[in-house]
Write an enzyme that holds these catalytic residues in place. Structure first.
Site, PDB file in Angstrom:
ATOM      1  N   ARG A 128      43.049 -20.163  31.893  1.00  0.00           N
ATOM      2  CA  ARG A 128      43.672 -21.334  32.441  1.00  0.00           C
ATOM      3  C   ARG A 128      42.841 -22.058  33.126  1.00  0.00           C
ATOM      4  NH1 ARG A 128      47.434 -22.202  30.407  1.00  0.00           N
ATOM      5  NH2 ARG A 128      48.794 -22.634  32.363  1.00  0.00           N
ATOM      6  N   HIS A 236      55.556 -21.713  24.981  1.00  0.00           N
ATOM      7  CA  HIS A 236      54.702 -22.624  25.791  1.00  0.00           C
ATOM      8  C   HIS A 236      54.347 -23.780  25.300  1.00  0.00           C
ATOM      9  CE1 HIS A 236      54.534 -19.169  28.528  1.00  0.00           C
ATOM     10  NE2 HIS A 236      53.496 -18.321  27.606  1.00  0.00           N
ATOM     11  N   HIS A 297      61.045 -14.761  34.881  1.00  0.00           N
ATOM     12  CA  HIS A 297      59.899 -13.731  35.001  1.00  0.00           C
ATOM     13  C   HIS A 297      60.674 -12.480  34.709  1.00  0.00           C
ATOM     14  CE1 HIS A 297      56.886 -11.216  36.580  1.00  0.00           C
ATOM     15  NE2 HIS A 297      57.483 -10.660  37.397  1.00  0.00           N
ATOM     16  N   VAL A 298      60.090 -11.400  34.159  1.00  0.00           N
ATOM     17  CA  VAL A 298      60.475 -10.261  34.151  1.00  0.00           C
ATOM     18  C   VAL A 298      59.168  -9.310  34.494  1.00  0.00           C
ATOM     19  CG1 VAL A 298      61.133  -8.111  32.297  1.00  0.00           C
ATOM     20  CG2 VAL A 298      61.756 -10.800  32.189  1.00  0.00           C
ATOM     21  N   ASN A 434      43.940  23.853   1.637  1.00  0.00           N
ATOM     22  CA  ASN A 434      43.357  23.223   3.173  1.00  0.00           C
ATOM     23  C   ASN A 434      43.854  22.132   3.343  1.00  0.00           C
ATOM     24  OD1 ASN A 434      42.114  25.842   3.382  1.00  0.00           O
ATOM     25  ND2 ASN A 434      40.074  25.098   2.263  1.00  0.00           N
ATOM     26  N   ASP A 533      44.237  11.183  -3.798  1.00  0.00           N
ATOM     27  CA  ASP A 533      43.069  11.615  -3.753  1.00  0.00           C
ATOM     28  C   ASP A 533      42.211  11.101  -4.737  1.00  0.00           C
ATOM     29  OD1 ASP A 533      44.393  13.196  -5.743  1.00  0.00           O
ATOM     30  OD2 ASP A 533      44.093  15.280  -4.735  1.00  0.00           O
ATOM     31  N   GLU A 582      45.899   7.983 -13.390  1.00  0.00           N
ATOM     32  CA  GLU A 582      46.429   9.541 -13.818  1.00  0.00           C
ATOM     33  C   GLU A 582      45.529  10.037 -14.928  1.00  0.00           C
ATOM     34  OE1 GLU A 582      48.167  11.805 -12.139  1.00  0.00           O
ATOM     35  OE2 GLU A 582      49.138  10.381 -10.363  1.00  0.00           O
TER      36      GLU A 582
END
Length: 738
Positions: A128, A236, A297-298, A434, A533, A582
């Site tokens: 700014r 803006h 504003h929040v 696993n 995989d 595949e």
């Protein structure tokens, strides 16, 4: 860990620590507007929580003190910070001349304040014009400057201001690796640059799931508004193209009116052109329109909730391209104000927003979607890094800046330990037996690995994945690894675009039509990639193995089943319904044994570990397996290894079975060579070494002459599934983010 600066002279870290116990570090934080306070506040709270180390001085100036912009200095007071000085520095007019006059007014007023406070360090944020005045005054008064969020590229005059502040600053805390590299390219001293992440992310990642978010939505937008069924708008002016930015603002309002959804619209900032934008808003009756709630504003903690649960955010605020990504909120970025910013996949750019229809169509595309959470701008640990960085500054060093001409050092940064944090991925491998999780670094090293038995139900499996990943993320901090995302390798047919397992193998129960990405991304606040995989094994070879630098190759996995992946023109092939590669289900015999897929004569029915185990059991049941030198314990299950050992010891029937298995695999690979003509075949998995010679032999006998020269190699990677899962993260994030 102590953070030790290169170039420190005369005083060691222990001596400096002793000095600090006697004299606190005076840190002045100057905040100019609501946006920079959201970034500075977490640091201010961090400084305030260590009164034995730091002495905090707060200076407020700019639009904080203007009623039209919400008098936002009050939220600083509500946060219980003692404001030592309030400087009215804004010259009203909201045009280019007013911005210049405001900088001049700030330069007139700042010297007295800085001389009175005499800080050791001044924290300046962003790009700014008020911040430029702060940096100019401090540099001329020989005050050390720490600039936050320098090195970024966004567009408009902000870039010039941001880079000017960086040249005045002595130290830098940046959010991304690209920003770090930009500063190094600008000849800034790499030893004075901290790759910290964005401080606001520390709060975002921990606080956006408040229990009262529905109350916040109702209080700001209306009692009848539901989550993800409203829009947040924040636009803006672009100071280098004011008239066009006003036109885009008007078109955005028209599109929002037509779209007919409840909208929270915030007033623009104080830049030149903002007054005209407010006039447009009032001319269209936005403040009285039943679908709109216009506010100046929040509070930031409530704004987090509103953005996190919005159906969409629209405008050109940096919040859209930065903070909104932490929640996966869809964003429409209008115009050129954020051109050059790094963004997540949640951002849809409409840079040439010259018609109402373009913006309306973007709203149709984005509204109501959810995207993976992004950590491009931070991982939640920025404040602790910045505090340690400030503690490390040696006040006895000469104040004169040093510029590094002309060479640029690559990938050099500072973190908590003043050592490069290793860019890493969390890799998850879901096998039939696993479940494995690993931290994998950019070079393919498995830093740490975790293994558990794969649960049988979906709920237990997801819970275990999250538990293991959270443990790995906690360990990663101590291992100095920065986790960029999560990659998941799993059996079955996978839609990698949506992160869904479409059909699982029989080895993994309850694992079909399963969305893996969403629960992991939501829980860990990280982007998540998912793939089969076999495909992961090919990706691992492409990044870390024999496939590195090879444009066209095939990877064959030989394990419990047979799978693989195809790399064509350096890209992984998925196919129209995600069942490309595949390879285990290529049929090599019309009358062959039954496969787990239900067909007969597939490669997998001959050459997989399960197929060899089936044949080993058959021989054992017929007392034809064991030969001299072999024993099988009664409690021991006969498997493929017993068959291989029997063949090695001269069992002719075992040799015949392995020969048939090798021939079947070889025939399947010959078919692959004739279809896609790769230059390399990589055999991966536990059985790969046993199949290498048979496959080469079949190729030499059965392949066309032009394909017989295809290389066949055995993978040298120990964990291709994990490495492939990691490569999805590392390749994407480093290509798109850094």
């Amino acid at each position: 860990c102590n953070l030790i600066f290169g170039g420190s002279v005369g005083v060691g870290p222990e001596d400096r620590s002793e000095k600090r116990l006697k004299q606190r570090l005076r840190v002045c934080v100057a905040t100019c507007n609501r946006a920079d306070y959201s970034k500075l506040a977490p640091i201010m709270f961090g400084i305030k929580s260590h009164p034995e180390i730091f002495d905090l001085e707060v200076v407020v100036l700019g639009s904080h003190l203007i009623d039209d912009y919400g008098n936002t200095f009050r939220m600083i007071e509500q946060d219980e910070f003692d404001i030592r000085s309030k400087l009215h520095t804004i010259v009203r007019g909201e045009d280019e001349a007013a911005m210049v006059e405001s900088v001049g007014l700030a330069l007139v007023k700042l010297p007295d304040v800085l001389q009175r406070l005499a800080p050791d360090i001044l924290l300046v944020h962003g790009d700014r014009f008020d911040a430029l005045a702060l940096a100019t005054a401090a540099a001329l008064m020989n005050i050390r400057i720490l600039h936050l969020e320098g090195g970024e590229v966004s567009g408009t005059i902000d870039d010039s201001i941001r880079h000017s502040i960086s040249k005045l600053a002595h130290y830098h805390a940046v959010c991304t690796r690209s920003a770090e590299r930009h500063l190094i390219s600008m000849c800034e001293d790499h030893s004075h640059i901290l790759l910290a992440g964005c401080p606001s992310y520390d709060k975002l990642l921990s606080a956006h799931q408040r229990d009262d978010y529905t109350d916040i939505i109702k209080s700001w937008i209306g009692d009848d508004v539901k989550e993800q069924n409203y829009i947040v708008a924040l636009q803006h002016p672009v100071t280098t193209d004011i008239q066009n930015s006003i036109k885009i603002y008007e078109l955005m309002l028209d599109a929002l009116i037509s779209f007919n959804k409840r909208t929270l619209i915030l007033f623009p900032n104080i830049d030149a052109g903002s007054k005209e934008m407010v006039r447009v808003m009032r001319r269209k009756g936005i403040e009285q329109h039943p679908n709109f709630r216009a506010v100046k504003h929040v509070p930031f903690d409530q704004f987090i909730q509103l953005v996190a649960h919005a159906g969409c955010m629209i405008g050109n605020s940096s919040c859209g391209v930065r903070e909104a990504g932490a929640f996966g909120t869809p964003v429409i970025n209008l115009g050129t104000r954020q051109t050059g910013r790094e963004t997540g996949e949640n951002v849809l750019h409409v840079r040439d927003a010259d018609t109402h229809n373009k913006i309306y169509h973007a709203l149709e595309l984005q509204f109501g979607k959810r995207y993976p959470c992004s950590k491009i701008y931070g991982d939640g640990n920025a404040v602790q890094r910045i505090l340690k960085f400030m503690q490390s500054i040696n006040l006895s060093e000469p104040l004169q800046k040093k510029f590094c001409f002309p060479a640029v050092k690559e990938c050099i940064s500072q973190d908590i330990d003043h050592i490069l944090e290793t860019q890493s991925a969390l890799a998850v491998d879901l096998g039939g037996t696993n479940l494995r999780v690993a931290i994998v670094c950019m070079k393919g090293k498995v830093v740490k690995k975790y293994t558990q038995l794969n649960p049988k139900t979906f709920e237990e499996r997801i819970e275990l994945i999250l538990t293991m990943c959270k443990q790995a993320m906690a360990d990663a901090v101590h291992l100095n690894c920065r986790i960029l995302g999560v990659g998941v390798s799993t059996g079955g047919r996978v839609n990698p675009q949506d992160g869904i397992v479409l059909h699982s193998t029989k080895l993994i129960n309850e694992w079909s039509s399963v969305d893996i990405r969403t629960p992991i991304s939501s829980a860990l606040h990280l982007p998540v990639w998912v793939d089969n995989d076999g495909n992961c094994a090919a990706l691992a070879e492409r990044k870390f193995g024999h496939g590195k630098g090879v444009e066209n190759f095939v990877t064959i996995i030989t394990g419990t089943g047979i799978g693989g992946g195809i790399i064509q023109h350096n890209e992984l092939i998925h196919g129209s319904t995600f069942c490309a590669a595949e390879l285990g289900h290529i049929v090599v015999s019309l009358e062959g044994p039954e496969c787990m897929c239900g067909s007969h004569g597939c490669i997998e029915a001959y050459s997989s570990g399960l197929a060899l185990q089936r044949e080993a059991k058959r021989l054992h049941d017929e007392d034809l397996l064991l030969v001299e030198g072999m024993t099988v314990n009664n409690k021991e299950q006969v498997n493929a290894i017993h068959l291989i050992n029997a063949a090695r010891l001269g069992n002719s029937k075992a040799e015949s079975i392995l020969h048939t298995a090798g021939t079947a695999l070889g025939l399947g690979i010959v078919n692959i060579l004739h279809m896609i003509n790769p230059s390399l075949v990589i055999l991966s998995g536990v059985l790969s070494e046993h199949y290498e010679n048979p496959v080469r032999q079949v190729i030499s006998q059965r392949a066309l002459l032009s394909a017989q020269g295809t290389k066949v190699m055995v993978s040298e990677l120990e964990d291709p599934a994990l490495l492939g899962a990691a490569s999805m993260v590392l390749d994407y994030t480093t290509r798109r983010t850094y």
